[in-house]
Write a protein that holds these residues in place. Structure first.
Motif, short mmCIF file in Angstrom:
data_model
loop_
_atom_site.label_atom_id
_atom_site.label_comp_id
_atom_site.label_asym_id
_atom_site.label_seq_id
_atom_site.Cartn_x
_atom_site.Cartn_y
_atom_site.Cartn_z
N SER A 92 41.72 13.15 -9.20
CA SER A 92 42.55 12.62 -10.27
C SER A 92 41.77 12.42 -11.56
O SER A 92 42.37 12.25 -12.64
N GLY A 93 40.43 12.40 -11.44
CA GLY A 93 39.60 12.12 -12.60
C GLY A 93 39.56 10.65 -12.98
O GLY A 93 39.02 10.28 -14.03
N TYR A 127 45.22 16.36 -5.97
CA TYR A 127 44.38 15.31 -6.56
C TYR A 127 43.88 14.30 -5.53
O TYR A 127 43.18 13.35 -5.87
N ASN A 161 40.34 9.70 -0.88
CA ASN A 161 39.48 10.10 -2.00
C ASN A 161 40.37 10.51 -3.18
O ASN A 161 41.22 11.40 -3.05
N ASP A 205 34.52 3.18 -5.26
CA ASP A 205 35.29 3.29 -6.50
C ASP A 205 35.98 4.63 -6.68
O ASP A 205 36.83 4.77 -7.58
N ASN A 206 35.67 5.62 -5.86
CA ASN A 206 36.38 6.90 -5.91
C ASN A 206 37.45 7.01 -4.83
O ASN A 206 37.91 8.10 -4.50
N TYR A 207 37.86 5.85 -4.28
CA TYR A 207 38.79 5.82 -3.16
C TYR A 207 39.85 4.74 -3.36
O TYR A 207 39.68 3.81 -4.15
N THR A 212 38.94 6.39 -11.72
CA THR A 212 38.36 5.48 -10.75
C THR A 212 39.46 4.61 -10.15
O THR A 212 40.61 4.65 -10.58
N SER A 213 39.10 3.78 -9.17
CA SER A 213 40.12 3.21 -8.30
C SER A 213 41.05 2.20 -8.96
O SER A 213 42.26 2.20 -8.69
N SER A 233 39.01 11.45 -6.25
CA SER A 233 38.16 12.11 -7.24
C SER A 233 38.92 13.18 -8.02
O SER A 233 38.68 13.39 -9.22
#
Length: 382
Positions: free
Chosen positions: A326-327, A307, A322, A356-358, A329-330, A324
């Motif tokens: 996990s599905g 993930y 990253n 926001d994807n990190y 947002t941060s 992403s």
């Protein structure tokens, strides 16, 4: 009296996306904290003892406003030895950390309505510092597919007749990116063409792991204001000592601005900085090696987790991971991770919308603690 009597711009507290996580963290037992870039390392005893001895010998008074001449000479000597750059002491100023230097520089060059380009993800104080100087922050994205380097076409499109400066940060917080010589050269050419300043935040100049770092002043000497710090290179965060290097006319303007703010940097911290900078070749490599080993370990562990993913980390003390896979947002990801594993990370959204994807991990704990944290994370599935 109440908040309605504050300046209007401060009457409503800004949204703080970290507040809920911080609240939870304060009541979380067995916490492993990778949030703030404050290394676990202690300042080398040699630096501490040199400073304390100077203090005992009477170095407790104000220095000259721009800094102790010995410190200005030490900074000049460091750049001469390390980067083959020659700066007279009249172009150097000691500051209370690099943030103080950035604040002063922006105050010196900005008029109301001037624009400052900031590349995302970005160190969070930049935006507020630009606005405090009456400027307008203009954000440009960088992308993982480009190793988070500035895309020159995107930068060119953001330049207008109101562009006063570009804030440049390489090695980069939070991404760990180190920009290439070619990108520096092209940015320098744009600064020359459009006559804007480059505020080059080089706090992590000692943390370019796989290639020698070259300061922006090498490429655009007349347009660059260099902001530096001893906080990370020498594990001296609490000493609050940094510096700026700029044209003498800027240093003089900054001197006038700072007269009513701090006047000068603390004398004991300046004495410590003199010893550190004069012996930088002895101290910096050990600190750099520690963080390179930690971040290489982080990269290895991230690669084992379905993930998570990460681009190659080239510098600094941070991993920009990253999430992403996990599905999530941060912000919710960090809240979930904190609740389930007691590991505290910073949401990438704190560094701009493109983050926001990190999440950012500050490698401020030793390898044993890093192992424990990733062992906890490995038990999760999404």
């Amino acid at each position: 009296m109440n908040a309605s009597h504050l300046a209007k711009k401060y009457q409503q507290a800004p949204v703080n996306i970290l507040s809920q996580i911080t609240t939870i963290a304060k009541t979380t037992p067995n916490l492993i904290d990778f949030s703030i870039g404050d290394p676990d390392l202690i300042t080398d005893q040699e630096i501490i003892e040199a400073s304390f001895q100077d203090v005992k010998n009477g170095q407790t008074k104000y220095t000259e406003a721009s800094g102790d001449i010995e410190l200005l000479q030490a900074i000049s000597g460091f750049y001469d030895r390390t980067y083959d750059l020659q700066f007279p002491t009249s172009e150097i100023r000691a500051t209370v950390g690099a943030c103080h230097g950035m604040y002063l520089a922006l105050q010196a060059i900005m008029d109301a309505g001037d624009e400052v380009i900031i590349h995302e993800p970005y160190f969070t104080p930049y935006k507020d510092q630009v606005m405090a100087a009456g400027g307008i922050p203009v954000f440009i994205p960088t992308y993982e597919k480009d190793d988070f380097a500035i895309n020159l076409d995107i930068l060119k499109a953001a330049i207008t007749d109101k562009t006063k400066a570009l804030i440049l940060n390489s090695p980069n917080n939070p991404t760990g990116a180190v920009f290439s010589k070619e990108i520096f050269e092209e940015i320098a050419a744009l600064a020359n063409e459009h006559n804007f300043y480059i505020l080059s935040d080089e706090v992590y100049d000692g943390f370019s792991f796989y290639e020698k770092f070259t300061p922006m002043a090498k490429y655009a000497p007349d347009h660059t204001i260099t902001l530096g710090s001893l906080s990370k290179n020498f594990a001296m965060t609490g000493w609050r000592i940094g510096y700026m290097i700029a044209g003498e006319y800027i240093i003089q303007a900054v001197k006038a601005i700072n007269e009513g703010i701090t006047f000068s940097a603390p004398s004991p911290s300046q004495r410590a900085a003199i010893h550190a900078m004069n012996h930088a070749e002895k101290f910096i490599p050990a600190v750099t090696k520690t963080f390179q080993e930690r971040l290489e370990y982080v990269g290895k562990r991230v690669a084992e987790m379905p993930y998570l993913s990460i681009h190659p980390i080239k510098g600094t003390i941070y991993a920009f991971i990253n999430i992403s896979g996990s599905g999530m947002t941060s912000v919710p990801f960090c809240e979930y991770i904190l609740k389930e594993t007691q590991v505290l990370l910073i949401p990438g959204l704190a560094f701009g919308d493109t983050g926001d994807n990190y999440v950012r991990l500050a490698a401020t704990q030793n390898l044993e603690i890093l192992k424990e944290a990733f062992d906890r994370l490995a038990k999760l599935s999404f």
